[in-house]
Scaffold this motif. Structure first.
Motif, PDB file in Angstrom:
ATOM      1  N   CYS A   1       8.827   7.872 -10.767  1.00  0.00           N
ATOM      2  CA  CYS A   1       8.414   6.829  -9.198  1.00  0.00           C
ATOM      3  C   CYS A   1       9.771   5.471  -8.604  1.00  0.00           C
TER       4      CYS A   1
ATOM      5  N   TYR B   1       4.929   8.943 -13.963  1.00  0.00           N
ATOM      6  CA  TYR B   1       3.512   8.965 -13.951  1.00  0.00           C
ATOM      7  C   TYR B   1       3.040   9.993 -14.641  1.00  0.00           C
TER       8      TYR B   1
ATOM      9  N   VAL C   1       8.085   9.186  -4.404  1.00  0.00           N
ATOM     10  CA  VAL C   1       7.356   9.659  -6.098  1.00  0.00           C
ATOM     11  C   VAL C   1       8.628  11.181  -6.153  1.00  0.00           C
TER      12      VAL C   1
ATOM     13  N   ARG D   1       4.269   2.876  -5.185  1.00  0.00           N
ATOM     14  CA  ARG D   1       6.733   2.985  -5.615  1.00  0.00           C
ATOM     15  C   ARG D   1       6.864   4.253  -5.386  1.00  0.00           C
ATOM     16  N   LEU D   2       6.468   4.280  -4.639  1.00  0.00           N
ATOM     17  CA  LEU D   2       6.935   5.415  -3.738  1.00  0.00           C
ATOM     18  C   LEU D   2       8.480   5.319  -3.375  1.00  0.00           C
TER      19      LEU D   2
ATOM     20  N   TYR E   1      -1.560   3.656  -8.801  1.00  0.00           N
ATOM     21  CA  TYR E   1      -0.313   2.761  -9.795  1.00  0.00           C
ATOM     22  C   TYR E   1       1.455   3.184  -8.282  1.00  0.00           C
ATOM     23  N   THR E   2       0.835   4.775  -8.108  1.00  0.00           N
ATOM     24  CA  THR E   2       1.724   5.397  -6.988  1.00  0.00           C
ATOM     25  C   THR E   2       2.113   4.611  -6.051  1.00  0.00           C
TER      26      THR E   2
ATOM     27  N   LEU F   1       5.119  12.308 -12.787  1.00  0.00           N
ATOM     28  CA  LEU F   1       5.909  12.081 -11.423  1.00  0.00           C
ATOM     29  C   LEU F   1       7.353  10.709 -12.118  1.00  0.00           C
TER      30      LEU F   1
ATOM     31  N   HIS G   1      -0.871  11.384  -3.731  1.00  0.00           N
ATOM     32  CA  HIS G   1       0.597  10.372  -4.308  1.00  0.00           C
ATOM     33  C   HIS G   1       1.187  10.027  -2.790  1.00  0.00           C
ATOM     34  N   LYS G   2       2.437  11.230  -2.327  1.00  0.00           N
ATOM     35  CA  LYS G   2       3.196  10.486  -1.242  1.00  0.00           C
ATOM     36  C   LYS G   2       2.286  10.852  -0.319  1.00  0.00           C
TER      37      LYS G   2
ATOM     38  N   ARG H   1       0.143   7.707  -0.073  1.00  0.00           N
ATOM     39  CA  ARG H   1      -0.802   6.670  -0.559  1.00  0.00           C
ATOM     40  C   ARG H   1      -2.403   7.070  -0.390  1.00  0.00           C
TER      41      ARG H   1
END
Length: 98
Positions: free
Chosen positions: A11, A17, A47, A44-45, A40-41, A9, A31-32, A34
């Motif tokens: 970020c 990532y 991604v 950092r959105l 980690y992600t 991904l 991931h998107k 949360r």
């Protein structure tokens, strides 16, 4: 037969990532949205999926994920851009620098 995915991904902070999963669609949603707040992600959105490959053996997928995680940013970018001919030289440069 089950399929496993190694994915990268991009970020929002410009970092990459790398992960492994058996359900790429669901993992991207995790991931998107949360799902794991301390991941980690999550900080950092947004991604974006920039690379993935498939495996039929989970052991190979995990080994590949671990290998990619050790790579330099330049080497990951070459993989993402499908510049496979650059990969060996990018690995050598690490050992040539002093």
């Amino acid at each position: 037969m089950k399929t496993y995915f190694v994915y990268i991904l991009s970020c929002s902070d410009g970092s990459y990532y790398t992960g492994v999963t058996s359900n790429l669609t669901q993992r991207l949603e995790d991931h998107k949205h949360r799902k794991h707040l301390n991941s980690y992600t999550a900080r950092r959105l947004p991604v974006e999926l920039v690379y993935y490959c498939t495996f039929s053996e989970v052991i190979m997928a995990i080994a590949t994920e671990k290998q990619i995680k050790k790579w330099s940013r330049a080497k990951k970018q070459a993989l993402i851009n499908e510049e496979f001919d650059l990969l060996p030289n990018l690995a050598k440069k690490k050992f040539l620098k002093k």
